[in-house]
Design an enzyme around this catalytic site. Structure first.
Site, PDB file in Angstrom:
ATOM      1  N   VAL A  36      -1.855  -1.396   6.400  1.00  0.00           N
ATOM      2  CA  VAL A  36      -0.558  -2.082   6.304  1.00  0.00           C
ATOM      3  C   VAL A  36      -0.413  -2.974   7.531  1.00  0.00           C
ATOM      4  O   VAL A  36      -0.493  -2.497   8.663  1.00  0.00           O
ATOM      5  CB  VAL A  36       0.600  -1.070   6.237  1.00  0.00           C
ATOM      6  CG1 VAL A  36       1.942  -1.794   6.266  1.00  0.00           C
ATOM      7  CG2 VAL A  36       0.476  -0.214   4.989  1.00  0.00           C
ATOM      8  N   HIS A  75       0.816  -1.226   0.000  1.00  0.00           N
ATOM      9  CA  HIS A  75       0.000   0.000   0.000  1.00  0.00           C
ATOM     10  C   HIS A  75       0.851   1.278   0.000  1.00  0.00           C
ATOM     11  O   HIS A  75       0.380   2.333   0.431  1.00  0.00           O
ATOM     12  CB  HIS A  75      -0.952   0.019   1.203  1.00  0.00           C
ATOM     13  CG  HIS A  75      -1.868  -1.168   1.269  1.00  0.00           C
ATOM     14  ND1 HIS A  75      -2.955  -1.303   0.443  1.00  0.00           N
ATOM     15  CD2 HIS A  75      -1.846  -2.280   2.062  1.00  0.00           C
ATOM     16  CE1 HIS A  75      -3.570  -2.447   0.726  1.00  0.00           C
ATOM     17  NE2 HIS A  75      -2.915  -3.056   1.694  1.00  0.00           N
TER      18      HIS A  75
END
Length: 541
Positions: free
Chosen positions: A413, A385
């Protein structure tokens, strides 16, 4: 460490709330000592980075015998300390074809009073809803139970209440639960402990995380995205491997078809999660922050976030918002702002206009601390990400900086990271401290960093960066050289599962602790005082 979830909900709560862990508050570093040289904690070789889901046979997933008996009970805050919401589910259904449920068939009533007070119970009534979801592949329809929401008003600040919910006319009332209201909004009053966790999921790791949360006896819990992970399951209960999904903005990659285009998202996982988490959510005010796993796009009506917005109550109206995806509330002298990375946030959007108004109306003499939270991080050095939310940062960062937001919590994350104070990728003593805490246990642990060899994003394939977020969350990645070392805005990062705890001491000092799953309760992996400097970092509009 793995803990099997075998205790009953209430016994687990009663055992663990008595185990209050004391952390010494002397001798820790403060943000005034920074900016710190970036540190990467060594990966624990004994830590399994894969999260294994709890089986459907787990005892906590079983529904009550009576369909009228309240289950999946939760308490959430209203805007101020004099009000809370109680939510629960009755007449649970399943994924088979059923006729529409009538929400009016079961009343929504809460009986409550101050703990041990010699007064009669007060009564509050609310409303109820039902939502449906069609499984196209199996031609079946999921009908939720009747979801009840009742607001209690006129409560005393920082006071313990006991309550029961349900429908007394059907002899279907819950057992007694307890919650404590928030302190009054003053610069001297704060909840003792605020637990922050992201992407909990419904795994064996979640069991450990829940144990850590309950054992620290929090006054408030903030959960950021990744709750049930229902979107990782097809209607036939098959789990999908979406952890490695890489596709473009239109999700045309074949790897993503089964994960994101089927839209089946097995809804009973939400019921499992609500039952599993009830020992926490029924007794401690818990605020929900939507993430990617809660989108759950429905093909027929192009609806999103339906299960999320139906199952929980939010102080949207009280905080002037028109959406459960972004709202605000006070927890004593701390003002919390919840945002959404998957809803438009450009200058003309409802979210931006609401945020600007909310920030402008904060009284910093009453709530000196301002904390913002959303799922997709702006400042993360992990490969997963990486800079997916760049457009959101470009749109909103100046606004948060102008009004001197103190702390930002993100998830998404599956790792832990704490930043130095930063603004526009530059170290700044007046920028927020960004904390990524998406390793609650639901996903596969992220262990690769963008500065590791071979992990540089391919700028010629910008659309494939990230994990298939909506178009407006995928912003530009600057054509800069890839970092060869951990970025200077990253103060500390590590790959492990866990939760965090915020203890606001006064109007300038708050103690932050990162609590690893694999550690015993009295050890923290990262502890620091976050210090405000209002004399130097003044609010400007």
């Amino acid at each position: 460490m793995v803990v099997t979830h075998t205790m009953t909900s209430m016994s687990l709560f009663l055992i663990l709330v008595c185990t209050v862990i004391l952390i010494t508050v002397n001798g820790f570093s403060t943000t005034l000592d920074g900016p710190f040289t970036p540190v990467t904690a060594s990966l624990d070789p004994n830590l399994n980075p894969v999260a294994f889901d709890l089986p459907e046979s787990d005892p906590s997933f079983v529904a009550p015998n009576s369909k009228s008996l309240p289950e999946q009970i939760s308490v959430s805050l209203s805007y101020n300390s004099d009000s809370v919401w109680i939510s629960w589910v009755t007449t649970g259904c399943c994924e088979e074809d059923y006729g529409p449920l009538d929400p009016s068939s079961v009343r929504s009533i809460v009986q409550y009073r101050e703990f041990n007070a010699r007064t009669r119970n007060k009564h509050a009534t609310g409303h109820s809803i039902v939502y449906n979801r069609q499984y196209h592949a199996l031609k079946k329809n999921y009908t939720s139970g009747i979801i009840h929401h009742v607001q209690l008003t006129g409560l005393k600040p920082f006071t313990l209440y006991q309550y029961r919910c349900g429908d007394p006319s059907l002899s279907a009332m819950s057992k007694e639960y307890y919650f404590r209201t928030m302190p009054m909004s003053t610069s001297e009053s704060y909840p003792h402990r605020i637990i922050v966790a992201g992407d909990l999921g419904l795994t064996y790791n979640t069991s450990v995380a829940l144990t850590h949360i309950l054992s620290n006896h929090p006054d408030l819990v903030v959960l950021i995205g990744g709750f049930s992970y229902a979107d990782n399951y097809l209607a036939n209960k098959t789990k999908l491997d979406c952890s490695s999904c890489q596709c473009d903005q239109n999700r045309t990659s074949s790897d993503c078809d089964s994960c994101y285009n089927g839209k089946e998202t097995y809804q009973p996982r939400w019921d499992y999660w609500g039952r599993f988490m009830e020992p926490l959510t029924a007794n401690v005010p818990t605020m929900m922050v939507a993430g990617e796993h809660e989108i759950e796009l429905q093909i027929d009506e192009n609806l999103t976030f339906v299960a999320y917005s139906s199952r929980f109550a939010f102080p949207s109206d009280e905080s002037g918002s028109f959406s459960p995806l972004y709202y605000s509330f006070n927890a004593g002298g701390a003002h919390f702002i919840v945002l959404n990375a998957y809803t438009p946030h450009d200058y003309s959007s409802d979210q931006y206009i609401w945020l600007e108004s909310d920030l402008r109306n904060i009284n910093r003499s009453e709530t000196p601390w301002v904390v913002a939270t959303w799922s997709l991080p702006w400042y993360s050095t992990f490969k997963g990400h990486y800079r997916e939310a760049e457009s959101m940062r470009i749109n909103l960062e100046d606004l948060l900086y102008s009004y001197q937001v103190d702390i930002v919590f993100n998830s998404q994350v599956d790792a832990y990271e704490r930043s130095n104070r930063v603004y526009n990728y530059t170290l700044d003593q007046c920028g927020p401290v960004y904390i990524t805490i998406g390793a609650g246990g639901g996903g596969k642990l992220e262990s690769e960093h963008v500065d590791d060899p071979g992990n540089c994003p391919d700028h010629s394939q910008r659309n494939s960066i990230g994990s298939c977020s909506f178009n407006f969350t995928v912003g530009p990645v600057n054509d800069e050289s890839c970092p060869l070392n951990q970025s200077d805005y990253s103060a500390y990062r590590e790959s492990s599962f866990g939760v965090g705890m915020l203890e606001v001491k006064n109007e300038t000092h708050a103690l932050w602790s990162w609590i690893r799953n694999q550690n015993v309760y009295y050890l923290a992996g990262d502890v620091i005082y976050i210090v405000r400097q209002p004399d130097i970092c003044s609010v400007y509009k």
